[in-house]
Design an enzyme around this catalytic site. Sequence first.
Site, PDB file in Angstrom:
ATOM      1  N   TYR B 115      48.285   0.231  -4.047  1.00  0.00           N
ATOM      2  CA  TYR B 115      49.493  -0.235  -4.736  1.00  0.00           C
ATOM      3  C   TYR B 115      49.598  -1.754  -4.646  1.00  0.00           C
ATOM      4  O   TYR B 115      49.204  -2.355  -3.633  1.00  0.00           O
ATOM      5  CB  TYR B 115      50.747   0.355  -4.081  1.00  0.00           C
ATOM      6  CG  TYR B 115      50.975   1.811  -4.380  1.00  0.00           C
ATOM      7  CD1 TYR B 115      51.683   2.213  -5.499  1.00  0.00           C
ATOM      8  CD2 TYR B 115      50.485   2.793  -3.520  1.00  0.00           C
ATOM      9  CE1 TYR B 115      51.914   3.556  -5.763  1.00  0.00           C
ATOM     10  CE2 TYR B 115      50.697   4.138  -3.769  1.00  0.00           C
ATOM     11  CZ  TYR B 115      51.416   4.510  -4.897  1.00  0.00           C
ATOM     12  OH  TYR B 115      51.632   5.844  -5.147  1.00  0.00           O
ATOM     13  N   TYR B 154      44.342   7.948  -1.903  1.00  0.00           N
ATOM     14  CA  TYR B 154      44.358   6.993  -0.786  1.00  0.00           C
ATOM     15  C   TYR B 154      44.780   7.681   0.509  1.00  0.00           C
ATOM     16  O   TYR B 154      45.501   8.680   0.489  1.00  0.00           O
ATOM     17  CB  TYR B 154      45.279   5.810  -1.087  1.00  0.00           C
ATOM     18  CG  TYR B 154      46.706   6.181  -1.427  1.00  0.00           C
ATOM     19  CD1 TYR B 154      47.651   6.369  -0.424  1.00  0.00           C
ATOM     20  CD2 TYR B 154      47.107   6.333  -2.751  1.00  0.00           C
ATOM     21  CE1 TYR B 154      48.954   6.703  -0.744  1.00  0.00           C
ATOM     22  CE2 TYR B 154      48.405   6.672  -3.081  1.00  0.00           C
ATOM     23  CZ  TYR B 154      49.328   6.859  -2.066  1.00  0.00           C
ATOM     24  OH  TYR B 154      50.613   7.203  -2.382  1.00  0.00           O
ATOM     25  N   ARG B 164      46.461  11.265   0.028  1.00  0.00           N
ATOM     26  CA  ARG B 164      47.318  11.683  -1.079  1.00  0.00           C
ATOM     27  C   ARG B 164      46.455  12.026  -2.293  1.00  0.00           C
ATOM     28  O   ARG B 164      45.604  11.233  -2.691  1.00  0.00           O
ATOM     29  CB  ARG B 164      48.264  10.554  -1.512  1.00  0.00           C
ATOM     30  CG  ARG B 164      49.455  10.193  -0.653  1.00  0.00           C
ATOM     31  CD  ARG B 164      50.440  11.295  -0.310  1.00  0.00           C
ATOM     32  NE  ARG B 164      50.716  12.368  -1.239  1.00  0.00           N
ATOM     33  CZ  ARG B 164      51.549  12.323  -2.284  1.00  0.00           C
ATOM     34  NH1 ARG B 164      52.202  11.227  -2.563  1.00  0.00           N
ATOM     35  NH2 ARG B 164      51.758  13.372  -3.048  1.00  0.00           N
ATOM     36  N   HIS B 167      48.104  10.517  -8.062  1.00  0.00           N
ATOM     37  CA  HIS B 167      49.383  10.879  -8.679  1.00  0.00           C
ATOM     38  C   HIS B 167      50.012   9.667  -9.342  1.00  0.00           C
ATOM     39  O   HIS B 167      49.710   8.520  -9.006  1.00  0.00           O
ATOM     40  CB  HIS B 167      50.349  11.454  -7.638  1.00  0.00           C
ATOM     41  CG  HIS B 167      50.695  10.487  -6.545  1.00  0.00           C
ATOM     42  ND1 HIS B 167      49.885  10.297  -5.440  1.00  0.00           N
ATOM     43  CD2 HIS B 167      51.730   9.633  -6.385  1.00  0.00           C
ATOM     44  CE1 HIS B 167      50.416   9.383  -4.651  1.00  0.00           C
ATOM     45  NE2 HIS B 167      51.541   8.946  -5.203  1.00  0.00           N
ATOM     46  N   HIS B 169      53.979   8.345 -10.130  1.00  0.00           N
ATOM     47  CA  HIS B 169      55.402   8.590  -9.888  1.00  0.00           C
ATOM     48  C   HIS B 169      56.164   8.518 -11.211  1.00  0.00           C
ATOM     49  O   HIS B 169      55.933   7.604 -12.009  1.00  0.00           O
ATOM     50  CB  HIS B 169      55.978   7.527  -8.946  1.00  0.00           C
ATOM     51  CG  HIS B 169      55.403   7.574  -7.566  1.00  0.00           C
ATOM     52  ND1 HIS B 169      55.992   8.286  -6.548  1.00  0.00           N
ATOM     53  CD2 HIS B 169      54.303   6.993  -7.032  1.00  0.00           C
ATOM     54  CE1 HIS B 169      55.277   8.133  -5.436  1.00  0.00           C
ATOM     55  NE2 HIS B 169      54.242   7.350  -5.705  1.00  0.00           N
TER      56      HIS B 169
END
Lengths: 190, 249
Positions: B115, B154, B164, B167, B169
């Site tokens: 991110y 990640y 995770r 995905h 959000h």
Amino acid sequence: MSEQLGLMPAQTVGPYLHIGLRWPDGPYVVPEGTPGACWIRGRIVDGTGTPVVDAMVESWQADPDGRFDHPDDPRGARPPALEGFRGFGRSETDGQGWYRLLTVKPGSLPEPDGGTEAPHLTLSVFGRGLLHRLVTRLYFPDEPAANAADPVLCSVDADRRDTLLASPASDGFRFDIHLQGDHETVFFAV
Amino acid sequence: MTTQDTRASGGLVLPRYRRDDVETHPSLLSPGYKSTVARAPRHPLIYLPQRLTEVTGPLLGEGRLGALDHDLTRQHDGEPQGQRIIVHGRVRDGDGRPVPRTLVEIWQANAAGRYRDARDTWPAPLDPHFEGVGRALTDDQGRYRFITVQPGAYPWRNHDNAWRPAHIHFSLFGRAFTQRLVTQMYFPGDPLFFQDPIFNSVRDPKARERMIARYDHATTAPEWALAYEFDIVLRGRESTPFEDEDDDE
């Protein structure tokens, strides 16, 4: 009753929610300089008393006349008399767990059964570790008579009602949110 | 008291939204996801009858959108690394009605699973050409469309060797405060589902499947992008007391 489509489940916003959900004007339900504007500030803490630094609060409220600029307000959608009033606020928490919203006090609202709701904001809390938003309400400390007659406050155990009451601050109000612990804020299922 | 009496006494007739089934959403306390332990409320939620504040909500329009907010591959001078994907779908309520002109916000990791955030210290490369943020409004039929890149998986230290699943959000407002929803879109066939407590916090397997997008070959762009369809259903309305009655008497 017709067949219902399967609903989408909620998931946490995760720790990086502000990447996608930060708006420069997010905390401003009304623009700075609006007559009667007040700051609502509060800290979000978890069950260990630790400030929650990766959360977000969203607010929704009526205008000072107790109206919504929305087609489902049965009295009719009406643009607010107050210039720049959005009704909606969004604030991420800072490094100490504080959120902030600049707004004006909403008016009282009529109830479907003829009663009256005290002025309030409804709040959603999102954050890492919250798999679904938490919903609460903020009531104002300078409305004791209206608060005493409010049907939602009256539905809450007397010894927990004060968790829904903001306290006076120098430039507005303070409203802390306790996710857990001795003073756990009342959260609602809507 | 009859409904006619309610109206005669000057009462308000409000739309009402169906309560979500208890199996739809995750349990707030899901100890497999460690962060819930100190954050999930311990008191049960208090039932709140829906009133004016709950059946209205912010109607946020074009003013919140920049010209390229829907295309995460064109927000910088250069193109981001990774597999281009088109993500599209419909937003409807539980009765199948489209939710038109509603704001959809997305955010995600880059192709390497990182991110754009100072707090993300996972040592995968940052992409100078990728913010990972998108916004769109649904059209009159409730349709939305984004162009982005396939996010990477990640690690996240929740448990031993925790990863995770890839995905995106999603944040949606719907029409009313009761419909507000934040969720995540997952990708079909992801081998990481079995060990992910966030995905598995939704106990109903059918509800979990609804969070997995459908690979949509018909929408792919030849020699340019793959495509996924992700339909989102927000809670529906209850019929009003008057809807099924002869109201002309």
